[in-house]
Motif scaffolding. Structure first.
Motif, PDB file in Angstrom:
ATOM      1  N   ASN A 246       0.830  -1.204   0.000  1.00 56.00           N
ATOM      2  CA  ASN A 246       0.000   0.000   0.000  1.00 56.00           C
ATOM      3  C   ASN A 246       0.864   1.252   0.000  1.00 56.00           C
ATOM      4  OD1 ASN A 246       0.441   0.767   2.921  1.00 56.00           O
ATOM      5  ND2 ASN A 246      -0.570  -1.228   3.222  1.00 56.00           N
ATOM      6  N   PHE A 247       0.331   2.283  -0.615  1.00 56.65           N
ATOM      7  CA  PHE A 247       1.010   3.566  -0.753  1.00 56.65           C
ATOM      8  C   PHE A 247       0.069   4.682  -0.303  1.00 56.65           C
ATOM      9  CE2 PHE A 247       3.025   0.785  -3.748  1.00 56.65           C
ATOM     10  CZ  PHE A 247       4.351   1.179  -3.832  1.00 56.65           C
ATOM     11  N   LYS A 258       3.624  12.946  -7.386  1.00 56.69           N
ATOM     12  CA  LYS A 258       3.044  11.723  -6.827  1.00 56.69           C
ATOM     13  C   LYS A 258       3.452  10.525  -7.690  1.00 56.69           C
ATOM     14  CE  LYS A 258      -0.992  13.545  -4.351  1.00 56.69           C
ATOM     15  NZ  LYS A 258      -0.733  14.984  -4.407  1.00 56.69           N
ATOM     16  N   GLN A 260       3.531   7.345 -10.023  1.00 60.74           N
ATOM     17  CA  GLN A 260       2.610   6.908 -11.071  1.00 60.74           C
ATOM     18  C   GLN A 260       2.842   5.427 -11.393  1.00 60.74           C
ATOM     19  OE1 GLN A 260       2.725   9.259 -14.661  1.00 60.74           O
ATOM     20  NE2 GLN A 260       0.897   8.321 -15.496  1.00 60.74           N
ATOM     21  N   THR A 280       0.061   0.849 -11.853  1.00 61.25           N
ATOM     22  CA  THR A 280      -0.040   2.307 -11.913  1.00 61.25           C
ATOM     23  C   THR A 280      -0.885   2.810 -10.750  1.00 61.25           C
ATOM     24  OG1 THR A 280       0.158   2.327 -14.326  1.00 61.25           O
ATOM     25  CG2 THR A 280      -0.808   4.276 -13.296  1.00 61.25           C
ATOM     26  N   LEU A 281      -0.368   3.803 -10.042  1.00 64.24           N
ATOM     27  CA  LEU A 281      -1.106   4.433  -8.953  1.00 64.24           C
ATOM     28  C   LEU A 281      -1.863   5.654  -9.475  1.00 64.24           C
ATOM     29  CD1 LEU A 281       1.628   4.380  -6.142  1.00 64.24           C
ATOM     30  CD2 LEU A 281      -0.342   2.844  -6.356  1.00 64.24           C
ATOM     31  N   ASN A 282      -2.914   6.007  -8.770  1.00 71.08           N
ATOM     32  CA  ASN A 282      -3.646   7.232  -9.079  1.00 71.08           C
ATOM     33  C   ASN A 282      -3.041   8.409  -8.310  1.00 71.08           C
ATOM     34  OD1 ASN A 282      -5.573   5.895 -10.718  1.00 71.08           O
ATOM     35  ND2 ASN A 282      -6.657   5.232  -8.877  1.00 71.08           N
ATOM     36  N   GLN A 287      -4.882   6.304   0.822  1.00 74.40           N
ATOM     37  CA  GLN A 287      -4.058   5.100   0.712  1.00 74.40           C
ATOM     38  C   GLN A 287      -4.560   4.229  -0.447  1.00 74.40           C
ATOM     39  OE1 GLN A 287      -4.397   1.474   3.288  1.00 74.40           O
ATOM     40  NE2 GLN A 287      -2.437   2.189   4.141  1.00 74.40           N
ATOM     41  N   GLN A 288      -3.628   3.698  -1.206  1.00 71.38           N
ATOM     42  CA  GLN A 288      -3.957   2.810  -2.320  1.00 71.38           C
ATOM     43  C   GLN A 288      -3.339   1.442  -2.068  1.00 71.38           C
ATOM     44  OE1 GLN A 288      -3.739   4.806  -6.361  1.00 71.38           O
ATOM     45  NE2 GLN A 288      -2.706   6.368  -5.134  1.00 71.38           N
ATOM     46  N   LYS A 289      -4.168   0.410  -2.100  1.00 75.85           N
ATOM     47  CA  LYS A 289      -3.711  -0.960  -1.896  1.00 75.85           C
ATOM     48  C   LYS A 289      -3.627  -1.675  -3.238  1.00 75.85           C
ATOM     49  CE  LYS A 289      -5.483  -1.624   2.818  1.00 75.85           C
ATOM     50  NZ  LYS A 289      -4.230  -2.085   3.435  1.00 75.85           N
ATOM     51  N   LYS A 290      -2.553  -2.428  -3.437  1.00 73.90           N
ATOM     52  CA  LYS A 290      -2.344  -3.167  -4.677  1.00 73.90           C
ATOM     53  C   LYS A 290      -1.955  -4.607  -4.356  1.00 73.90           C
ATOM     54  CE  LYS A 290      -2.944   0.190  -7.673  1.00 73.90           C
ATOM     55  NZ  LYS A 290      -3.998   0.141  -8.720  1.00 73.90           N
TER      56      LYS A 290
END
Length: 322
Positions: A246-247, A258, A260, A280-282, A287-290
């Motif tokens: 996660n980021f 930010k 990408q 690819t992150l938004n 928090q973004q989980k992948k």
């Protein structure tokens, strides 16, 4: 008064005469009901049916069936058959420039391949496609499969709506995979950091592990400004099974800087590295989980930022894994 009354009568009579002269009898051709009455799959009406299934010990399901469409109701029972033709997957991929796999035979089962639209009814009962998400013959997580289910009958079939394309994938329930405790994690390597320009409590790589989304790591910009790839290597202190990462972006407005495009690498010894994922992150604050496509055991994890939004530098508030 008489003159006005006569004028009104004449005007009314003229209007009636005009209306009468415009009226025509329209003879419609006889309608052949049989040409309108057709069998189709209702699931195909809105195009490809996309479904992400949850990974569970019990089979997951999708619905299929057949409908009667046209004028009125069928005068007799209509027998229908359902089948899967995987050669249609190749045709679909060619037409749509995709590369989906066929759903393996052992991974699914149709609850029935034959049924009836009863006399006076407009549809069959709803049926289920059971799909295995765990155990032997289960579909692989995070992979897209295409299952074309078609209806056939001695009754007229709507050729455009005779096949439903089910696009199926699976993934675990995020709630079953809490974030790992990072209290023993350490930054052991990084591409660069801004050690001075962002103040005493910002800029350095260690701030991606401090549980504070208001602090952040920033690639160097004072004295030099190296471009991507940017990376940080973390020793998790012991071997963990990485299911995902996660980021959390720096808490500022705007996309500039930010992360990408990101690659994740893992290692047991901080010497030999293997790629584990790329995504690819938004450009958002949350928090973004992948998920990792394949879960992997590792002691060391490295995130490599291949590009960032509108900038050659990068910044990040928090990094973690689950």
């Amino acid at each position: 008064m008489k003159k006005k009354s006569i004028i009104k009568i004449l005007m009314l009579g003229g209007a009636i005469l005009m209306a009468s002269s415009c009226k025509e009898t329209v003879m419609l051709p006889e309608q052949d009901e049989a040409s309108y009455n057709q069998v189709y799959m209702p699931q195909s009406v809105n195009g490809t049916v996309s479904k992400t299934l949850e990974v569970k010990d019990v089979d997951q399901s999708l619905v299929y069936g057949a409908n009667f469409g046209g004028m009125g109701y069928p005068d007799n029972d209509i027998r229908v058959r359902f089948s899967v033709d995987n050669t249609l997957v190749n045709s679909y991929n060619t037409l749509n420039n995709t590369n989906y796999e066929s759903l393996p035979d052992g991974a699914y089962q149709l609850s029935t391949t034959e049924s009836v639209i009863p006399k006076g009814s407009l549809s069959t009962s709803p049926f289920k496609i059971s799909v295995k998400t765990t155990g032997s013959n289960a579909i692989k997580m995070f992979r897209n499969y295409l299952l074309p289910v078609s209806v056939s009958s001695d009754f007229k079939i709507n050729e455009k709506l005779k096949t439903t394309y089910f696009l199926i994938s699976s993934q675990p329930n995020q709630a079953d995979y809490p974030d790992y405790d990072r209290s023993a994690w350490k930054v052991v390597d990084f591409s660069s950091q801004e050690a001075n320009g962002e103040g005493a409590n910002n800029g350095r790589a260690i701030f991606v592990l401090d549980n504070n989304i208001q602090s952040f790591w920033h690639s160097q910009w004072q004295g030099a400004s190296p471009g991507p790839p940017h990376y940080i290597t973390i020793d998790m202190g012991k071997v963990l099974t990485l299911h995902g990462v996660n980021f959390t972006a720096r808490q500022v407005d705007g996309a500039g800087g930010k992360p990408q495009d990101v690659r994740i690498e893992t290692s047991m010894d901080n010497i030999n590295w293997k790629p584990a994922a790329q995504f690819t992150l938004n450009a958002v604050r949350n928090q973004q989980k992948k998920w990792l496509t394949d879960f992997v055991d590792a002691r060391y994890v490295k995130f490599v930022i291949l590009s960032s939004y509108s900038s050659s530098s990068v910044h990040l508030a928090e990094f973690g894994a689950y």
